[in-house]
Design an enzyme around this catalytic site. Structure first.
Site, PDB file in Angstrom:
ATOM      1  N   SER A   1       1.245  -9.743  -0.454  1.00 30.16           N
ATOM      2  CA  SER A   1       0.747  -8.349  -0.407  1.00 30.16           C
ATOM      3  C   SER A   1       1.280  -7.780   0.966  1.00 30.16           C
ATOM      4  CB  SER A   1      -0.526  -8.191  -0.657  1.00 30.16           C
ATOM      5  OG  SER A   1      -1.447  -8.929   0.385  1.00 30.16           O
TER       6      SER A   1
ATOM      7  N   LYS B   1       0.742  -1.373  -0.115  1.00 28.08           N
ATOM      8  CA  LYS B   1       0.108  -0.003   0.121  1.00 28.08           C
ATOM      9  C   LYS B   1       0.798   1.469   0.025  1.00 28.08           C
ATOM     10  CE  LYS B   1      -4.685  -1.361   0.904  1.00 28.08           C
ATOM     11  NZ  LYS B   1      -4.322  -2.575   1.699  1.00 28.08           N
TER      12      LYS B   1
ATOM     13  N   GLU C   1      -9.844 -13.666  -3.094  1.00 24.26           N
ATOM     14  CA  GLU C   1     -10.603 -13.272  -1.804  1.00 24.26           C
ATOM     15  C   GLU C   1     -10.978 -14.306  -0.818  1.00 24.26           C
ATOM     16  OE1 GLU C   1     -14.187 -10.361  -3.227  1.00 24.26           O
ATOM     17  OE2 GLU C   1     -14.375 -12.491  -4.054  1.00 24.26           O
TER      18      GLU C   1
ATOM     19  N   ASP D   1     -17.416 -11.030  -2.639  1.00 25.31           N
ATOM     20  CA  ASP D   1     -18.280 -10.033  -3.325  1.00 25.31           C
ATOM     21  C   ASP D   1     -17.487  -9.784  -4.841  1.00 25.31           C
ATOM     22  OD1 ASP D   1     -16.201  -8.857  -1.476  1.00 25.31           O
ATOM     23  OD2 ASP D   1     -16.712  -7.146  -2.735  1.00 25.31           O
TER      24      ASP D   1
ATOM     25  N   SER E   1      -8.436   1.249   8.924  1.00 27.23           N
ATOM     26  CA  SER E   1      -7.740   0.805  10.111  1.00 27.23           C
ATOM     27  C   SER E   1      -6.645  -0.088   9.762  1.00 27.23           C
ATOM     28  CB  SER E   1      -8.931   0.063  10.801  1.00 27.23           C
ATOM     29  OG  SER E   1      -9.301  -0.945   9.921  1.00 27.23           O
TER      30      SER E   1
ATOM     31  N   ASP F   1       2.974 -16.857 -17.038  1.00 25.98           N
ATOM     32  CA  ASP F   1       1.541 -17.369 -17.405  1.00 25.98           C
ATOM     33  C   ASP F   1       0.474 -17.026 -16.794  1.00 25.98           C
ATOM     34  OD1 ASP F   1       3.088 -19.101 -19.436  1.00 25.98           O
ATOM     35  OD2 ASP F   1       3.778 -20.252 -18.112  1.00 25.98           O
TER      36      ASP F   1
ATOM     37  N   LYS G   1      11.011 -19.041   5.324  1.00 29.92           N
ATOM     38  CA  LYS G   1      11.629 -17.905   6.365  1.00 29.92           C
ATOM     39  C   LYS G   1      11.077 -16.805   6.355  1.00 29.92           C
ATOM     40  CE  LYS G   1      13.762 -21.841   6.982  1.00 29.92           C
ATOM     41  NZ  LYS G   1      13.034 -22.713   7.609  1.00 29.92           N
TER      42      LYS G   1
HETATM   43  C1  LIG Z   1      -5.189  -3.777   1.573  1.00 29.42           C
HETATM   44  C2  LIG Z   1      -4.525  -5.159   1.232  1.00 29.42           C
HETATM   45  C3  LIG Z   1      -5.240  -6.123   0.370  1.00 29.42           C
HETATM   46  C4  LIG Z   1      -6.321  -5.825  -0.523  1.00 29.42           C
HETATM   47  O1  LIG Z   1      -6.003  -4.688  -1.696  1.00 29.42           O
HETATM   48  P1  LIG Z   1      -7.047  -3.738  -2.394  1.00 29.42           P
HETATM   49  O2  LIG Z   1      -6.445  -2.993  -3.312  1.00 29.42           O
HETATM   50  O3  LIG Z   1      -7.926  -3.337  -1.412  1.00 29.42           O
HETATM   51  O4  LIG Z   1      -7.717  -4.850  -3.123  1.00 29.42           O
HETATM   52  C5  LIG Z   1      -4.298  -7.068   0.147  1.00 29.42           C
HETATM   53  N1  LIG Z   1      -3.253  -7.564   1.225  1.00 29.42           N
HETATM   54  C6  LIG Z   1      -2.944  -6.666   2.054  1.00 29.42           C
HETATM   55  C7  LIG Z   1      -1.734  -6.965   3.062  1.00 29.42           C
HETATM   56  C8  LIG Z   1      -3.414  -5.223   1.943  1.00 29.42           C
HETATM   57  O5  LIG Z   1      -3.104  -4.470   3.049  1.00 29.42           O
END
Ligand SMILES: *Cc1c(COP(=O)(O)O)cnc(C)c1O
Length: 321
Positions: A306, A55, A206, A212, A80, A174, A275
Site C-alpha cells: 500500500s 491514498k 491489521e 478492531d 498526520s 484466488d 529491491k
Molecule cells: C492509509 C493507509 C493504509 C490503510 O488504509 P485504510 O483505507 O485506512 O484502511 C494502509 N497502508 C498505507 C500505506 C496507508 O497510508
C-alpha cells in the site's frame, strides 16, 4: 451526512477520473516468494504511486468531483499521514486550496511534505483537542468541504482502482490481501475484486496490536479501541467507518493480523529480494499471507503493497534491530 454505499460502477468511474493523474503502478512477482510458499504472488506496487501510497487515488477521485463553489472554497482534512499528502497533492493539481489538520507532534518530514504541496497546515494537540471538532468548525466557518481519510464513497471508490488495475493486468486471482486501517483500501478493492474475479477470497490484514476491524466483523458491530502501539502507522486507526464496515462485512472472507516483527521480516524481504522499499503498513498483506501454509499453496494471490513512505533512518533502524 449519510452516503449510499459505493459500487463497482463507482470504481470504474474513478479509474477514468484518475487516469493520467495517478500512476498505473507496476505489478511485481517474486520467484523466491513463490518457491517458498508454493503460491503465485502478484504484488501491486502502490509504494511507487505518486506521493508514495495508494491514498492519492481516493484523494484525487474525491477532489475531482467538487463543483465550482467547492473548488473555490477549498478542501479540509485531518491526517498526520499519507492521506494528508494525498489531499494536498491532488488539491495542488486541481487548483483547489487545501487545509490539513495535523497533530503538533506529527513528524517534521510529513508536515514539510504536506506544506511542500502548497497546503495550509493547522496543528492541534492530540491529547487535549478533538481533530474532528476542529475540522468541522473550520469547515463551517470557511465553507470548506471535508474529505475524511476512509469513510467516504468517493475515497473508497478511488482506492478500489488499485485492485481493478491489478486484476485487469494479471487475470483472475484466488485470494486478495490488503492492509486495513479505516478500511477504505480494503472495501474499495473488494468492490473491484468481486466484480472482476468473483470467486476471489478477500482478506484484510491489521496490525496484531490493534485488531478492531477483525473484532468488528466477528462481533457484528463497529468496535472502538485505543490507538494501538505498532510500527504500522498507516493502520493505527481506532475504528473503521460505517460504509467501510458494511462493504467489508459483505465481501471479506476474514480479517487477519500480523505482528510488528513479521512486518519487519517482510520489509527486509522486499528490500533484499525485490529491491523495493515498502513501509511497515504496506507489508501487512504479505506478512499475513505467507503464514497461511497449505491454504495458499497453488493459489494465485494478489497483494496490495500500500505504500513506501518510511524515512531512511527509521527504515535502517527497523531492519537492524
Ligand atoms: C492509509 C493507509 C493504509 C490503510 O488504509 P485504510 O483505507 O485506512 O484502511 C494502509 N497502508 C498505507 C500505506 C496507508 O497510508
Amino acid at each position: 451526512m449519510t452516503f449510499a454505499l459505493p459500487t463497482y460502477a463507482d470504481v470504474a468511474a474513478a479509474a477514468d477520473r484518475i487516469h493520467g493523474a495517478a500512476h498505473r503502478t507496476p505489478v511485481m512477482t517474486s520467484r523466491t516468494a513463490d518457491a517458498a510458499t508454493g503460491a503465485s504472488f502478484f504484488f501491486k506496487c502502490e509504494n511507487l504511486q505518486r506521493m508514495g501510497a495508494f491514498k492519492f487515488r481516493g484523494g484525487f477521485n474525491a477532489l475531482a468531483q467538487f463543483d465550482a463553489a467547492q473548488k473555490k472554497a477549498g478542501v479540509i482534512t485531518f491526517s498526520s499521514g499519507n492521506h494528508a499528502q494525498a489531499v494536498a497533492l491532488a488539491a495542488r493539481i486541481l487548483g483547489i486550496p487545501a487545509t490539513i489538520i495535523m497533530p503538533t507532534d506529527a513528524p517534521a518530514a510529513k508536515v514539510a511534505a504536506t506544506k511542500g504541496y502548497g497546503a495550509r497546515v493547522v496543528t492541534y494537540d492530540r491529547y487535549s483537542e478533538d481533530r474532528e471538532e476542529i475540522g468541522r468548525k473550520l469547515a463551517e466557518k470557511d465553507g470548506l468541504t471535508l474529505i475524511p481519510p476512509y469513510n467516504h464513497p468517493h475515497v473508497i471508490a478511488g482506492q478500489g482502482t488499485a485492485a481493478k488495475e491489478l486484476i485487469e493486468e494479471v487475470g483472475p486471482i484466488d485470494m486478495l490481501f490488503a492492509p486495513v486501517g479505516g478500511g477504505g483500501l480494503l472495501s474499495g478493492c473488494a468492490l473491484a475484486a468481486r466484480e472482476l474475479a468473483p470467486a476471489c477470497a478477500i482478506y484484510g490484514v491489521e496490525p496484531a496490536a490493534g485488531n478492531d476491524a477483525q473484532r468488528s466483523l466477528r462481533e457484528g458491530k463497529i468496535i472502538h479501541i485505543d490507538t494501538p502501539k505498532t510500527i504500522a502507522d498507516g493502520a493505527q486507526t481506532q475504528h473503521i467507518g460505517d460504509l467501510t464496515y458494511a462493504i467489508m462485512k459483505r465481501e471479506a472472507a476474514d480479517i487477519l493480523t500480523a505482528a510488528d516483527d513479521e512486518l519487519v521480516e517482510a520489509m527486509r524481504f522486499f528490500a533484499a529480494r525485490m529491491k523495493i522499499v515498502v513501509e511497515p503498513t504496506g507489508c501487512l498483506g504479505f506478512a499475513a499471507a505467507r503464514k497461511l501454509g497449505d491454504a495458499i499453496e497453488g493459489k494465485r494471490i494478489g497483494v496490495i503493497l500500500s505504500g513506501g513512505n518510511v524515512d531512511m533512518e527509521r527504515f535502517c533502524s527497523l531492519l537492524s534491530a
